[in-house]
Scaffold this active site. Structure first.
Site, PDB file in Angstrom:
ATOM      1  CE  LYS A 130      10.870  19.458 -10.605  1.00 43.44           C
ATOM      2  NZ  LYS A 130       9.530  19.818 -11.054  1.00 43.44           N
ATOM      3  CG  HIS A 149      -1.681  -1.215   1.473  1.00 45.97           C
ATOM      4  ND1 HIS A 149      -2.934  -1.458   0.955  1.00 45.97           N
ATOM      5  CD2 HIS A 149      -1.343  -2.337   2.152  1.00 45.97           C
ATOM      6  CE1 HIS A 149      -3.343  -2.661   1.330  1.00 45.97           C
ATOM      7  NE2 HIS A 149      -2.397  -3.227   2.052  1.00 45.97           N
ATOM      8  CD  GLU A 167       7.916  12.263 -15.109  1.00 49.21           C
ATOM      9  OE1 GLU A 167       8.030  12.676 -13.953  1.00 49.21           O
ATOM     10  OE2 GLU A 167       8.005  13.022 -16.093  1.00 49.21           O
ATOM     11  CB  SER A 219      12.022  22.689 -14.777  1.00 47.47           C
ATOM     12  OG  SER A 219      11.254  23.877 -14.840  1.00 47.47           O
TER      13      SER A 219
END
Ligand code: ARG
Length: 469
Positions: free
Chosen positions: A293, A166, A300, A287
């Protein structure tokens, strides 16, 4: 002057047609802009077909030689980017190659190539050859990715980190155990792939339009020349069958589900909050706005591509569903899902390998994330070994957790006396429970987290990699 697009003048099947086609219909119908990817398979298939027809006396040796030579010249044109597609005329790769062959060697001889043959068998043959070869490449990529994984699992076997259910801290595990949880799933994908390749690699050549070949063509000879492992045994089934595409898409979906979940774990592990791993610059991007970043774009995209692959598989199943038997033009819709999925999967597996090969692990962060509560089960198991029923020990350990929370004392720092107050059956050796290494070592039944078990998993993985279909 541009060639006419009137079917009666130009198309292979023009004989019985009289009116011109709606220009949009021409575009709608043509597949050349994607099936040209199979120019080579199409030409090799044609050479094999012509050779078999020469053997059967349909072509003279001289005619065959001319056809073969002409087809090789067409292939050369494709390879050097010299082939010019004639819009509106070159409906698909089969038509285009034959048109060009006619221009090169004359229509009299070129016109004999298609004797007894249908594009229905041709397209299935080309696709199967192409897919077989691409899947063999992917098999290599997948094996290579898994070798990196096995090597890392071996090298980093001593790293202990939290295992989650979980997405909540559960029990300590080895980092290698986490890796192998995916590694063995990927190895099963490799087994499935090898099995799929065997079914893809069957020859439909000689099936005709649907009813077979009237000139007694030697199907085995053609199959052998083209590297097929065997024949499709029913001519109607042979031209209708796109199960090989469907199966590949389903296979790719399963693989990409694994890739996606693997990527998701690593995305989570690479956040500042977890910090268990750091992605190499080669697989991250920045970024445009926030200078600090570093984003895990590679992971992804791996996760994102899985949706695309699944979409292709689902869409294609819908294309097949409800088709009347043998060839229907709907089957032309098998090309793009096949081409697109093969590319997505081949690229994804190679990217995944690159990510894994360059990933930096951070043992200190893994260690910091371990929490004594993750040993609560070990505490319960301790009492089990003293003969207390597990249902009871679970409760006792739960009381220790509560005590620790109430007093703000980490569970491994509760005093012996405090533990005794919870249950008198605790003895001084209880202190040994609070040891993460010991905890992972305790799980020594096959498939568990102990070093021996993890090494065994690496052996199993390597055996699966080495096994041939
Ligand atoms: N371009 C077609 C395809 O990809 C080739 C087969 C055409 N056959 C036919 N009967 N129209 O499916």
């Amino acid at each position: 002057m541009a060639p006419s697009t009137k079917p009666e003048e130009n198309m292979l099947w023009g004989g019985r047609f009289t009116g011109g086609l709606d220009p949009l219909m021409v575009e709608y119908n043509e597949s050349i802009y994607f099936d040209k990817a199979l120019y080579k398979e199409d030409i090799l298939g044609s050479i094999a077909f012509a050779r078999a027809n020469a053997k059967g006396g349909i072509l003279t040796e001289e005619e065959f030689a001319k056809i073969e030579q002409g087809l090789r010249a067409v292939m050369q044109e494709w390879e050097t980017d010299a082939f010019t597609i004639v819009p509106g005329v070159d409906e698909d790769i089969h038509t285009a190659n034959e048109r060009r062959l006619g221009e090169l060697i004359g229509k009299d001889v070129a016109g004999k190539l298609h004797t007894g043959r249908s594009r229905n068998e041709q397209v299935a043959c080309d696709m199967r050859m192409w897919l077989r070869d691409r899947l063999r490449e992917i098999e290599g990529y997948l094996a290579s990715f898994l070798r990196v994984m096995a090597a890392r699992a071996n090298q980093e076997i001593d790293l202990v980190m939290p295992g989650y259910t979980h997405l909540q801290r559960a029990q300590p595990i080895r980092w290698s155990h986490w890796m192998l949880s995916y590694g063995l799933a990927f190895a099963a994908d490799l087994e499935r792939l090898r099995e799929t390749i065997r079914r893809v690699n069957k020859s439909p050549l000689g099936c005709g339009a649907l009813a077979g070949n009237p000139f007694g063509i030697d199907r085995e000879m053609m199959a052998a020349e083209l590297g097929f492992d065997g024949l499709l045994w029913n001519s109607m089934g042979g031209v209708a069958d796109r199960d090989f595409v469907h199966e590949m898409l389903q296979w790719a979906t399963t693989l990409m589900l694994h890739v996606s979940r693997w990527a998701e774990d690593l995305i989570v592990y690479s956040t500042a909050e977890f910090g268990f791993v750091r992605l190499a610059d080669a697989y991250s991007t920045g970024s445009s706005l926030m200078p600090q970043k570093k984003n895990p774009d590679s992971l992804e995209l791996l996760r994102g591509k899985s949706g695309r692959v699944f979409g292709r598989a689902a869409g294609f199943a819908m294309t097949l569903k409800g088709l009347a038997s043998t060839y229907n033009k709907d089957l032309q819709e098998s090309w793009e899902p096949m081409l697109d999925t093969v590319k997505s999967v081949a690229d994804s597996v190679r990217i995944a390998e690159g990510v894994l090969a360059t990933l930096e692990t951070r043992p200190d962060r893994m260690r910091q994330a371990l929490d004594p509560f993750m040993l609560a089960t070990d505490l319960a198991d301790y009492l089990v070994r003293k003969g207390v029923p597990f249902r009871e020990t679970h409760h006792i350990s739960g009381q220790c957790v509560a005590l620790s929370e109430k007093t703000g004392t980490p569970m491994d720092q509760l005093t012996y006396e405090q533990l005794r107050e919870v249950d008198a059956r605790f003895e001084p050796d209880v202190a040994a429970c609070f040891d993460y290494e010991k905890s992972v070592e305790m799980r020594s039944a096959k498939g568990g987290t102990s070093k021996e078990c993890v090494l065994e998993q690496i052996r199993v993985l390597n055996e699966m990699l080495d096994a041939k279909a």
